[in-house]
Design an enzyme around this catalytic site. Sequence first.
Site, PDB file in Angstrom:
ATOM      1  N   GLY A  21       0.969  -1.040  -0.298  1.00 49.91           N
ATOM      2  CA  GLY A  21       0.066  -0.213   0.122  1.00 49.91           C
ATOM      3  C   GLY A  21       0.818   1.104  -0.109  1.00 49.91           C
ATOM      4  O   GLY A  21       2.098   1.007   0.603  1.00 49.91           O
ATOM      5  N   CYS A  22      -0.130   2.514  -0.664  1.00 41.85           N
ATOM      6  CA  CYS A  22       1.123   3.760  -0.624  1.00 41.85           C
ATOM      7  C   CYS A  22       0.992   3.975   1.140  1.00 41.85           C
ATOM      8  O   CYS A  22       2.634   4.315   0.791  1.00 41.85           O
ATOM      9  CB  CYS A  22       0.447   4.606  -0.853  1.00 41.85           C
TER      10      CYS A  22
END
EC number: 1.2.1.38
Lengths: 345, 345, 345, 345
Positions: free
Chosen positions: C148-149
């Site tokens: 994920g970011c």
Amino acid sequence: MKAAIIGATGYGGAELVRILHQHDYIKQYSVYTSSQVGMKFSESYPQFNQITNEQLKEIDIDKISEEVDVVFMATPSGISNELTPKIFERGLTVIDLSGDLRFKDQDVYETWYKKKASPKDVLQKAVYGLTEINREIVKDAKLIANPGCYPTATILGLYPLLKNVKVDLDSIIIDAKSGASGAGRKASLATSYCEVNENFRIYKVNEHQHIPEIEQALKTVNPELGPIKFNTHLVPMTRGIMATIYCKPLNKMTEKSLRDLYQDFYQNDTFVRVREVGNYPSTKEVYGSNYCDIGITYDERTGWVTIVSVIDNLMKGAAGQAVQNLNVMLGIDEGTGLYGPPLFP
Amino acid sequence: MKAAIIGATGYGGAELVRILHQHDYIKQYSVYTSSQVGMKFSESYPQFNQITNEQLKEIDIDKISEEVDVVFMATPSGISNELTPKIFERGLTVIDLSGDLRFKDQDVYETWYKKKASPKDVLQKAVYGLTEINREIVKDAKLIANPGCYPTATILGLYPLLKNVKVDLDSIIIDAKSGASGAGRKASLATSYCEVNENFRIYKVNEHQHIPEIEQALKTVNPELGPIKFNTHLVPMTRGIMATIYCKPLNKMTEKSLRDLYQDFYQNDTFVRVREVGNYPSTKEVYGSNYCDIGITYDERTGWVTIVSVIDNLMKGAAGQAVQNLNVMLGIDEGTGLYGPPLFP
Amino acid sequence: MKAAIIGATGYGGAELVRILHQHDYIKQYSVYTSSQVGMKFSESYPQFNQITNEQLKEIDIDKISEEVDVVFMATPSGISNELTPKIFERGLTVIDLSGDLRFKDQDVYETWYKKKASPKDVLQKAVYGLTEINREIVKDAKLIANPGCYPTATILGLYPLLKNVKVDLDSIIIDAKSGASGAGRKASLATSYCEVNENFRIYKVNEHQHIPEIEQALKTVNPELGPIKFNTHLVPMTRGIMATIYCKPLNKMTEKSLRDLYQDFYQNDTFVRVREVGNYPSTKEVYGSNYCDIGITYDERTGWVTIVSVIDNLMKGAAGQAVQNLNVMLGIDEGTGLYGPPLFP
Amino acid sequence: MKAAIIGATGYGGAELVRILHQHDYIKQYSVYTSSQVGMKFSESYPQFNQITNEQLKEIDIDKISEEVDVVFMATPSGISNELTPKIFERGLTVIDLSGDLRFKDQDVYETWYKKKASPKDVLQKAVYGLTEINREIVKDAKLIANPGCYPTATILGLYPLLKNVKVDLDSIIIDAKSGASGAGRKASLATSYCEVNENFRIYKVNEHQHIPEIEQALKTVNPELGPIKFNTHLVPMTRGIMATIYCKPLNKMTEKSLRDLYQDFYQNDTFVRVREVGNYPSTKEVYGSNYCDIGITYDERTGWVTIVSVIDNLMKGAAGQAVQNLNVMLGIDEGTGLYGPPLFP
């Protein structure tokens, strides 16, 4: 091949570094400045950390002449007037991104720029580098006057129409809008964040120095063209120009014929994209790229044409077109280093 | 005096609450909606926490008629067509912020709005509430068609010129720009942050429903006026409209005479401010206020006039002007509740 | 080599197209969607006009398996759970950008995502593709759970410290900020322009689904790590994440030793750039690029460490890292297609 | 009653004009500056066209003393040190918006501000005007040190907790974010549009001059408090501050007890609004207003508290609180001139 970027600490200069860094022919470039000599370029622009180790050097024309083959002048207006003749006479190819070499008539420059014009012989040798229009003469040029950002969007938008359709010359209106990066990298109250953000402003009403540049270019199509109506607005965004252009053809047209005319005109030009009927570009759709996107329509109710032309002012409006011109001069693929798609969102 | 706001969950409705909350005559107001009945208004708009305890009520015209004296319709187009006749016949004063009651000609409405028009008799009774122009008839009105945001900026910008100067009627171009709040409070990809931010877009080219509204109003000045050229752009900002207007007077003028003409025309109008020669307004300079600021110039080179007119679309372009009209109808100080200076920066 | 992008109409998908279009090994890619089948990809994303002619195709796994070698899943969470096992068992390499394959423990996924987890055996085969940390196991992987970011920025920021320095495990605070593109391309009131612009918002307080992902990764360094404090804020910008990380080492340190530790740790990692002492990155300095820039300091007054880690959420936080992982799996230069410098301004 | 605003050309000064213009007790105000003497105030701030005709006057303390009753110092730090003692000894009430009078300890000021401190006796007489906390002593004050923007948001956020709950004093972290208007109205590259827009930046890491101000205030609650962890970030927006505050109570709590504690503490404070459990404020929800909105939660997983406190930095963080203090000193309704609801959107 080696390139020099003079005025590398401005936004146009940094954009040249970004492009040249990925250019297959010019991988070696050096950066020059009048203000931050000795500093690492990446201290001024940390996005280039560990990408380039170039240091900002002082502008010594003799040294530059020995070291490089081509010089990009990314300086504010008034600098190139002095430097470019000296560089040019040393046999280097020069691409000037400022307004200094764009006018054949010294008086016009001096009236609008309030500065002393370049020598006449230099102006005569300079080729106006609107690539799609002047590609053939760019090929043989050694000195390029790279077009202004507004003129690029405007002329590419109007040229096919003026060339092919009879229009009421007094009807032409250009309502132009730009992001703030066009003002350059500098401390200024007018371009400070709180003055620009959530604000839409008109500026230089009837007084923008790009007016005579547009007039000079369009008069090559139709010498009868008189003074144009051209206004500029500051949009709360960083990059992007839109020119919304209005004019009245003397005879009725259809949308399709108009669109076909533009599509034909630009069919071999990678970087000009003509939209389908009913479709108009927004500035973000060319963000960070060298494209000029054009939408065009004919209003049955009024008989007027509207042309919408967008560019990224730092790319097709400055550094991108400069490299495009270099590619043409080198005889290599015109898009070398410039094929990166726009960044969206 | 008691007011009802129907459609209070939209941005225009919330702006009405903000104004009425500080209005000396109408301190009691209730809020109605078709979608969030029962919810506290401040849950929908937390800025009103502890400022108002009003709950969103369902739209029951009989109840509303018993409880309030004046109704603001802050609904999307198509709703007022149905509701307003019923409210009006119950004897209430109605101020409609939608486009539904603005056209005397049903066909025009139906052509541009693609919806069934209001009954003819209702349309005949509706007064077009562009306060500065129609103040005298607003005074006696019971039913106000509150002008659109673009028409307000445009008509206030053009009216004094058309009234006093002979212009080439076919020359008029209106290049308009607006922030995103004009699109209302709703989930929509086209107005989502990433599509609007750092982007400048043209939309509804030659098709905006405000075109016939502007034409209808300007034809009251000069019935010979033909179809106008009017285009709209979306600016990456929340509030604000600028109309940049171009037209060609038949005779030469001076900047000073033009400016004097506007200054005279609006000398008794608190909310229209005409700039000095050489000075143009930006949208932030009227942010959150009911002002319309106008700059005007005559270009000696081209013989054309440029008019720059800015408003806050939610205030003078919607809620502010609605309350201004109410004040006029009530015979009280026209600026009651509206004197807050613009918010800058 | 041929690639498929499933979920290509989202921002992550479009970014994959942008990268693959310039990728030396994968020039052929096709785009799949569940919603706009048959439409040209460039109708959905006009920036790709005349750049790609790909049409959006429906997701038919059998066909996809015959046509391509590698599949990027750029779908919202909940889709890959179903599709990826089927694609994987047909022998294709899969890189999943959603959260579906990131957890070894099905319960954790189901608790935080409120969806049914993927089959255990698939989860066991999936390699967590935080390239700099897991490069060696990525090399041999056929199934990548792309991070994920927020976790990418956070873990790259904390890893060297936790690996090398004893810290008070309960002291770790991650205060994270993101632009709006992280929410994806969709119509939603919460991410509409007027709600995000000129606004700074905290969201999912103590509830973000990236919390367990960060915990799982950091527990591989120190299994004693307890639950972390992690909060997320929405910044009025399109791209960019900053994680500001606080924690207290058990012993005194110097700024220089800290910086050296990070510099050593990432010395062979092109895409992680550690700033000099006293220098901190901003999000724009990695805009549109695959870099993660890290600044770090030790406060003598308080004895706490602050780590600042920034990425472009669509690049190093999604599509960029996905391609970086592919490059590692292919055994080619890890930066293939990813060397474009950040776009600034 | 007559007021003087010294330093009226800054954003804080302009905001004072906006408030005082609508203030029932102080309708007469004059504006002073060191830089644009003689210019009309509305030339510097066109939003005030036709609203005020005040001219900017030079700072002549004798004249000012004869003409006004209260003086607002809206000057940068370093000016009030010199001027305020002179004004104060002439018997005027002074409200100083700069940092010059906030510290009882001269050394602290000189260490963090790198400027010579005000005389000790003046500092002793100055009352720290965080209205909600110090209302009783503000009532009798003649000299107010108006709090900084970050300290206002932070102290209002932390005070009720520190006063009523035992917390691990070393656990307190304040991660603060601000719009660009906090930097004042000036030409500066760091706050120019293109450097701030689409960018999120951390600045003055561990070095912000508001650190000792917060420490001094919080030590009045608990003298054992050590140095705090406080960092500041620049958000691409004009107005607004959010302080996200983390700390660990020594004993377990419930969300409800926490929320009740805050609600009780601020129950008589109009301008502090405590959110319901699960609800957090965003900066736009106090835009242009004097409110401080607070959300608070206890994380069962980690045992930590998160407090979210937002203000408009130019209002509650500067001009609004200054007028609030004046109102308290005058013994009039504390909200006089300050009841305008926030502007949203």
